[in-house]
Design a protein around this motif. Sequence first.
Motif, PDB file in Angstrom:
ATOM      1  N   ALA A  47       0.845  -1.197   0.000  1.00 16.03           N
ATOM      2  CA  ALA A  47       0.000   0.000   0.000  1.00 16.03           C
ATOM      3  C   ALA A  47       0.879   1.245   0.000  1.00 16.03           C
ATOM      4  N   GLY A  48       0.397   2.304  -0.642  1.00 13.75           N
ATOM      5  CA  GLY A  48       1.134   3.563  -0.652  1.00 13.75           C
ATOM      6  C   GLY A  48       0.808   4.374   0.589  1.00 13.75           C
ATOM      7  N   GLY A  49       1.814   4.931   1.225  1.00 10.38           N
ATOM      8  CA  GLY A  49       1.599   5.657   2.474  1.00 10.38           C
ATOM      9  C   GLY A  49       1.915   7.134   2.381  1.00 10.38           C
ATOM     10  N   TYR A  50       1.069   7.945   3.005  1.00 12.81           N
ATOM     11  CA  TYR A  50       1.235   9.396   3.021  1.00 12.81           C
ATOM     12  C   TYR A  50       1.017   9.905   4.441  1.00 12.81           C
ATOM     13  N   GLY A  51       1.913  10.764   4.910  1.00 11.40           N
ATOM     14  CA  GLY A  51       1.739  11.381   6.218  1.00 11.40           C
ATOM     15  C   GLY A  51       2.318  10.557   7.350  1.00 11.40           C
ATOM     16  N   SER A  52       1.744  10.743   8.538  1.00 15.37           N
ATOM     17  CA  SER A  52       2.258  10.120   9.769  1.00 15.37           C
ATOM     18  C   SER A  52       1.670   8.721   9.943  1.00 15.37           C
ATOM     19  N   ILE A  53       2.159   7.785   9.183  1.00 14.94           N
ATOM     20  CA  ILE A  53       1.635   6.413   9.194  1.00 14.94           C
ATOM     21  C   ILE A  53       1.884   5.772  10.567  1.00 14.94           C
ATOM     22  N   PRO A  54       0.874   5.143  11.168  1.00 12.70           N
ATOM     23  CA  PRO A  54       1.068   4.454  12.445  1.00 12.70           C
ATOM     24  C   PRO A  54       2.147   3.378  12.338  1.00 12.70           C
ATOM     25  N   ALA A  55       2.906   3.205  13.399  1.00 15.57           N
ATOM     26  CA  ALA A  55       4.010   2.250  13.403  1.00 15.57           C
ATOM     27  C   ALA A  55       3.546   0.832  13.073  1.00 15.57           C
ATOM     28  N   GLU A  56       2.313   0.486  13.478  1.00 14.20           N
ATOM     29  CA  GLU A  56       1.797  -0.870  13.246  1.00 14.20           C
ATOM     30  C   GLU A  56       1.671  -1.195  11.748  1.00 14.20           C
ATOM     31  N   LEU A  57       1.646  -0.171  10.897  1.00 13.46           N
ATOM     32  CA  LEU A  57       1.395  -0.386   9.481  1.00 13.46           C
ATOM     33  C   LEU A  57       2.638  -0.268   8.603  1.00 13.46           C
ATOM     34  N   THR A  58       3.721   0.257   9.145  1.00 15.07           N
ATOM     35  CA  THR A  58       4.862   0.629   8.300  1.00 15.07           C
ATOM     36  C   THR A  58       5.472  -0.553   7.539  1.00 15.07           C
ATOM     37  N   SER A  59       5.412  -1.756   8.106  1.00 19.53           N
ATOM     38  CA  SER A  59       6.011  -2.904   7.416  1.00 19.53           C
ATOM     39  C   SER A  59       5.235  -3.310   6.172  1.00 19.53           C
ATOM     40  N   LEU A  60       3.988  -2.833   6.050  1.00 25.09           N
ATOM     41  CA  LEU A  60       3.139  -3.184   4.912  1.00 25.09           C
ATOM     42  C   LEU A  60       2.965  -2.033   3.931  1.00 25.09           C
ATOM     43  N   VAL A  61       3.711  -0.949   4.145  1.00 19.82           N
ATOM     44  CA  VAL A  61       3.483   0.282   3.400  1.00 19.82           C
ATOM     45  C   VAL A  61       4.776   0.776   2.735  1.00 19.82           C
ATOM     46  N   ALA A  62       4.648   1.289   1.509  1.00 24.79           N
ATOM     47  CA  ALA A  62       5.744   1.983   0.843  1.00 24.79           C
ATOM     48  C   ALA A  62       5.431   3.477   0.909  1.00 24.79           C
ATOM     49  N   MET A  63       6.258   4.231   1.596  1.00 24.00           N
ATOM     50  CA  MET A  63       5.995   5.660   1.781  1.00 24.00           C
ATOM     51  C   MET A  63       6.154   6.412   0.464  1.00 24.00           C
ATOM     52  N   LYS A  64       5.224   7.354   0.253  1.00 27.39           N
ATOM     53  CA  LYS A  64       5.226   8.196  -0.943  1.00 27.39           C
ATOM     54  C   LYS A  64       5.498   9.643  -0.551  1.00 27.39           C
ATOM     55  N   ALA A  65       5.915  10.423  -1.532  1.00 27.44           N
ATOM     56  CA  ALA A  65       6.201  11.842  -1.242  1.00 27.44           C
ATOM     57  C   ALA A  65       4.914  12.591  -0.937  1.00 27.44           C
TER      58      ALA A  65
END
Length: 359
Positions: A341-359
């Motif tokens: 999943a694409g992530g934007y903003g202050s992603i909760p720590a519980e989700l970071t392993s499943l997320v690719a951060m976007k600009a």
Amino acid sequence: MKNMRICAILLLCFCAAVMICGCTGTSSEQTSPEQGATTATATPAEKIQVKVFHAGSLTGPFEKLKAAFEAEFPNTEVLLEPAGSVDTIKKVTENGKPADVVASADYALIPKMMVPDHADWYLTFAKNTMVLTYTNDSKYADEITAENWYDVLDREGVRWAFSDPNSDPCGYRTPMVIQLAEAHYNNDQIFETLLGEHSDITVTEENGTYTIHATEPNPDSTTLTIRPKSVELVQMVQSGGLDYAWEYRSVAVQNDLEFIELPAAIDLSDIEYADTYATVQIECKKGDGTTIYVGAPIVYGVTVPEIAEHPEMGVAFVKMLIGPTGQAILTEDGQPPIVPAGGYGSIPAELTSLVAMKA
């Protein structure tokens, strides 16, 4: 006198009996064998209600996700509340209704309507495609193709529909598809024939960008019908009340509808055509004013609002959605997941392993 004494004795005996019963037989207290003390009997704990406001097109997969979530977290009850994505978000931002999860059929609505006052992060988690749905009993069902659909919709007696552009992303995406069709099929009358002649929806062009004006659609309700949510049209097509309706591919798959798959250049499915999609935009109502939605690939978004009553359970629901369980459900229901999943903003720590951060 003797009778009065007897009555008094009987009355005293009755009162004593009542007091004894009140102190023993009707008590809800029990003696704890471990503590040797008298404690109140515990009542079953109430389940945590996890409120999920979501786009109507997510109803099928979210019902399956609800079952999986409640099985993993038996102390919860997931309450699903579908609506058009614009209305879904307004419940939180304008009406102050608490939701633990908000999921939109257009991820861009979240930063546009919720960030930063109502949410500080969001994810992109699934894609979709615009299709034209029908049944085998629809008029000209045996003739319609990806090359002649606009001619079929214009035939005498054919009834077709889409959802309200002012309430539902599927609704504002439909006129975009119809406008994009003009260039693809080299026919500059498609929009006027299908929309201009049957509603008050109009289009203007400036420097190669087409702006569709849909604040007051006013369909004729004979040839063209417009309803608040696209999923409302499914039953109308199935029952024969409509011949055709514009839907997402996932909705067609989940409801066993026939559908026309359109060219990628107009179906809003392919990032390779993002620049082409951006040549159309639509003006819709927003509060007392208007707003513009620009054509773009269909991408779904999700967040946990600041107003959430159980944010930790909201995050857990999102984690299941973007993890293997949710990915399998979305795939089965014809809605390709975005992995990771694409992530934007202050992603909760519980989700970071499943997320690719976007600009």
